[in-house]
Design a protein around this motif. Structure first.
Motif, short mmCIF file in Angstrom:
data_model
loop_
_atom_site.label_atom_id
_atom_site.label_comp_id
_atom_site.label_asym_id
_atom_site.label_seq_id
_atom_site.Cartn_x
_atom_site.Cartn_y
_atom_site.Cartn_z
N ASP A 2 -7.58 53.65 58.15
CA ASP A 2 -7.43 52.75 59.31
C ASP A 2 -8.39 51.59 59.13
O ASP A 2 -9.61 51.77 59.14
CB ASP A 2 -7.73 53.51 60.61
N ALA A 3 -7.86 50.39 58.98
CA ALA A 3 -8.70 49.20 58.76
C ALA A 3 -9.58 48.90 59.96
O ALA A 3 -10.56 48.15 59.83
CB ALA A 3 -7.81 48.00 58.44
N HIS A 4 -9.26 49.46 61.13
CA HIS A 4 -10.06 49.23 62.33
C HIS A 4 -11.35 50.06 62.33
O HIS A 4 -12.21 49.86 63.19
CB HIS A 4 -9.26 49.55 63.59
N THR B 186 -15.61 53.11 58.55
CA THR B 186 -15.97 54.32 57.80
C THR B 186 -14.74 55.12 57.35
O THR B 186 -14.88 56.19 56.78
CB THR B 186 -16.89 55.24 58.64
N SER B 187 -13.55 54.59 57.63
CA SER B 187 -12.32 55.28 57.26
C SER B 187 -12.17 55.30 55.74
O SER B 187 -12.39 54.29 55.06
CB SER B 187 -11.12 54.59 57.90
N LEU B 188 -11.77 56.45 55.19
CA LEU B 188 -11.62 56.61 53.75
C LEU B 188 -10.21 56.23 53.32
O LEU B 188 -9.22 56.75 53.84
CB LEU B 188 -11.90 58.06 53.36
N ASN B 189 -10.14 55.33 52.36
CA ASN B 189 -8.85 54.90 51.83
C ASN B 189 -8.50 55.79 50.64
O ASN B 189 -8.60 55.39 49.48
CB ASN B 189 -8.91 53.43 51.42
N VAL B 190 -8.13 57.03 50.95
CA VAL B 190 -7.80 58.02 49.93
C VAL B 190 -6.45 58.66 50.26
O VAL B 190 -5.99 58.62 51.39
CB VAL B 190 -8.88 59.12 49.84
N GLU B 191 -5.85 59.23 49.24
CA GLU B 191 -4.56 59.88 49.42
C GLU B 191 -4.68 61.07 50.36
O GLU B 191 -5.66 61.82 50.32
CB GLU B 191 -4.02 60.34 48.06
N VAL B 192 -3.69 61.24 51.20
CA VAL B 192 -3.63 62.41 52.10
C VAL B 192 -2.61 63.39 51.53
O VAL B 192 -1.41 63.09 51.47
CB VAL B 192 -3.23 62.00 53.53
#
Length: 473
Positions: free
Chosen positions: A227-229, A232-238
């Motif tokens: 979430d760009a908002h 601290t959101s992790l941009n990793v595969e779910v």
């Protein structure tokens, strides 16, 4: 009774045409009307809004038509968000959806009801709510745990199919353990914190409270994601967390930290946990003793860092733009002082004062900086341990649910109830509490939870072990 069913079961019945989302919302609403007065899990609920959303639900989506309860510190458009506090109970209505709520709606779920909590998530019994006490469905004279006590009590009492909670030092896992349901705190950054009213920003994490491990995995599939908002959101595969469900645990290495298995744990809790460990071993897991040598620093470290962050985060609640406002103040400073004194409860005031103190000139280095260094040591302990084992298990709480009011005048004893959960937040790791037995207290069978902790971003293994134990029982 649909309210007592699992997400997985209800989804099958919806897609087969046997029931509709409206049927489920109505049944949950009936359960709330019947039992919420005695349990106190919900602060508010809007049946008409939920029915309208259920009628629009796309049942082809993975969570299509499933109502999910929401802890009252997550913003949902058009609904109150009190955080269990008088300061937000008067005139604040959420103007937007939190990131987690956006994801739920995108998957077809229906947010339904605002669940009680310790004020601003500060507490482990839900007795600190300014808006009423929540009771444990297993024994109404006892606490449900906290701060997500409303979420756990609603799920355990069949007043909700599932619910969202937030976990800063154990606030999902501990009430799940005390109420006898499943609660998972994902890796820090897995789930967006956008729209979650902050307590301690470096520790807070949203997660599900459910009736089964399978339901927890299902919800995680659609809660997690970048979430760009949220900075601290992790941009990793779910991954598909449900893919881990059903795999055996043969050869999996399970660590028992010697610092966690100490005197002071309730005998019944210890016996249930040991039985669960033996069960995992009988299913093929390899049990190894490990050491987390800085465990004793966990509670003290947390109660420096969390209040410090809280003192900064709660500065925004000043009664100027929204929230409780004192009407008799003569000037701006008096307005701040009176509005905050009236709006915040004793526990919140205690933590704001503590946090302000440790951040103040002359004490910053002595307390805050040292606590950050201790946090690094605790994190390093887990890193070293996970070189030897795949998961770590312990009691979730050292004690079963205590009586309402029993620890009212002993906050330190209440703080120590999170001794096994706090280090997991300090290290940012995923952890789950799964029921592992009951202990007889005064003729009542009170639940015991087993905590399973995994490596960062390895929720799949945590869920795999939890599901195996759950199914074997």
């Amino acid at each position: 009774m649909l309210a007592s069913s699992t997400i997985a079961t209800l989804r099958k019945r919806i897609t087969s045409g046997e029931i509709t989302p409206r049927d489920i919302v109505l049944d949950v609403a009936k359960a709330i009307e019947s039992r919420n007065a005695e349990i106190g899990a919900y602060l508010s609920w809007d049946v008409e809004a939920a029915l309208a959303e259920a009628d629009r639900a796309d049942i082809s989506k993975p969570l299509g038509g499933i109502p999910i309860g929401v802890k009252d510190n997550m913003n949902v458009t058009g609904q109150p968000c009190t955080c269990g506090s008088r300061i937000l109970n008067e005139n604040y209505t959420s103007p937007y959806d939190a990131g987690a709520i956006q994801r739920l709606r995108a998957s077809g779920a229906v947010p339904f009801g605002r669940l009680n909590m310790d004020e601003f998530a500060m507490g482990s019994s839900t007795e600190n709510s300014a808006l009423g006490v929540t009771r444990n469905p297993r024994d109404l004279s006892r606490v449900p745990g906290g701060s997500s006590g409303g979420s756990a009590a609603a799920v355990a009492g069949d007043l909700a199919i599932a619910a969202l909670g937030s976990d800063t030092g154990g606030s999902i896992r501990q009430p799940a353990a005390l109420c006898g349901c499943v609660g998972i705190k994902p890796t820090y950054g897995r789930v967006s914190r956008f729209g979650l009213v902050a307590f301690a920003s470096s520790l807070d994490q949203i997660g599900p409270v459910t009736k089964t491990v399978e339901d927890a995995a299902l919800l995680l599939n659609y809660l997690c994601g970048y979430d760009a908002h949220d900075s601290t959101s992790l941009n990793v595969e779910v991954p598909d967390f449900t893919a881990a469900i059903g795999r055996d645990i043969k050869g999996l290495r399970i660590g028992l930290p010697k610092e966690y298995y100490i005197s002071g744990i309730h005998a019944g809790v210890s016996a249930s946990v040991q039985a669960a460990i033996h069960q995992l071993e009988s299913l093929g897991a390899i049990i190894e003793e490990i050491s987390l040598p800085h465990t004793e620093l966990g509670v003290a470290t947390y109660y420096v860092l969390a209040p410090a962050e809280a003192s900064a985060n709660l500065a925004r609640f000043d009664g100027v733009r929204y929230g409780h406002r004192n009407g008799s103040a003569g000037d701006l400073m008096e307005h701040y002082m009176l509005s905050r004194a009236e709006g915040f409860g004793p526990e919140v005031k205690r933590r704001i004062l503590l946090g302000t103190y440790v951040l103040s000139s002359g004490y910053y280095d002595a307390y805050y900086i040292r606590a950050q260094k201790a946090r690094t040591l605790i994190r390093n302990d887990f890193t070293e341990a996970f070189k030897k084992v795949d998961v770590i298990v312990s009691p979730t709480s050292p004690m079963p649910a205590h009586k309402l009011g029993e620890l009212k005048d002993n906050p330190l004893a209440a703080y120590l109830e999170d001794v096994f959960t706090i280090p997991v937040n300090l290290a940012g790791l995923p952890g789950i509490s799964v029921p592992c037995g009951n202990v007889d207290v005064e003729g009542c069978a009170l639940p015991v939870g087993l905590q399973i902790v995994g490596k960062a971003l390895d929720e799949a293994t945590v869920l795999r072990v939890a599901h195996t134990l759950e199914q074997s029982r």
